[in-house]
Write a protein that holds these residues in place. Structure first.
Motif, PDB file in Angstrom:
ATOM      1  N   GLY A 299     -32.148  60.925  30.974  1.00  0.00           N
ATOM      2  CA  GLY A 299     -30.811  60.363  30.786  1.00  0.00           C
ATOM      3  C   GLY A 299     -30.153  60.859  29.514  1.00  0.00           C
ATOM      4  N   ALA A 300     -29.336  60.005  28.928  1.00  0.00           N
ATOM      5  CA  ALA A 300     -28.548  60.375  27.753  1.00  0.00           C
ATOM      6  C   ALA A 300     -29.428  60.560  26.522  1.00  0.00           C
ATOM      7  N   TYR A 301     -29.015  61.471  25.657  1.00  0.00           N
ATOM      8  CA  TYR A 301     -29.686  61.645  24.366  1.00  0.00           C
ATOM      9  C   TYR A 301     -28.625  61.816  23.283  1.00  0.00           C
TER      10      TYR A 301
ATOM     11  N   GLY B 268     -25.493  64.029  24.826  1.00  0.00           N
ATOM     12  CA  GLY B 268     -25.617  64.837  26.024  1.00  0.00           C
ATOM     13  C   GLY B 268     -26.249  64.041  27.145  1.00  0.00           C
ATOM     14  N   GLU B 269     -25.845  64.353  28.375  1.00  0.00           N
ATOM     15  CA  GLU B 269     -26.438  63.741  29.552  1.00  0.00           C
ATOM     16  C   GLU B 269     -26.171  64.660  30.735  1.00  0.00           C
TER      17      GLU B 269
ATOM     18  N   ALA C 152     -21.691  66.951  27.721  1.00  0.00           N
ATOM     19  CA  ALA C 152     -22.006  66.729  26.318  1.00  0.00           C
ATOM     20  C   ALA C 152     -20.716  66.462  25.556  1.00  0.00           C
ATOM     21  N   GLY C 153     -20.851  65.845  24.390  1.00  0.00           N
ATOM     22  CA  GLY C 153     -19.690  65.583  23.555  1.00  0.00           C
ATOM     23  C   GLY C 153     -20.081  65.621  22.084  1.00  0.00           C
ATOM     24  N   LEU C 154     -19.121  65.927  21.245  1.00  0.00           N
ATOM     25  CA  LEU C 154     -19.332  66.007  19.806  1.00  0.00           C
ATOM     26  C   LEU C 154     -18.140  65.381  19.109  1.00  0.00           C
TER      27      LEU C 154
END
Length: 68
Positions: A17-19, A36-37, A41-43
């Motif tokens: 799953g998500a990290y 991320g999943e 991903a996002g930043l």
């Protein structure tokens, strides 16, 4: 430049799953949250209560030395 610009100072996730990661820019000290999943991903920069970027002087080890 021998040293990498960004270092991982925190990791969260178990491989399913998500990290999450907190990255620190070694030049500016600004911290960023990476999530991320799957294929997404996002930043984003971390912000304090006043809406200013979180800036730290953390000097620990980055990368794989950081524990989940």
């Amino acid at each position: 430049m021998d040293e990498k610009r960004f270092e991982v100072i925190y990791k969260q996730g178990n491989g399913f799953g998500a990290y999450f990661r907190i990255l620190r820019d070694r030049e500016t000290g600004v911290e960023y949250l990476f999530m991320g999943e799957g294929y997404g991903a996002g930043l984003t920069p971390l912000l304090d209560a006043s809406g200013r970027p979180v800036v730290s002087s953390y000097t620990g080890h980055g990368g794989e030395d950081v524990k989940y």
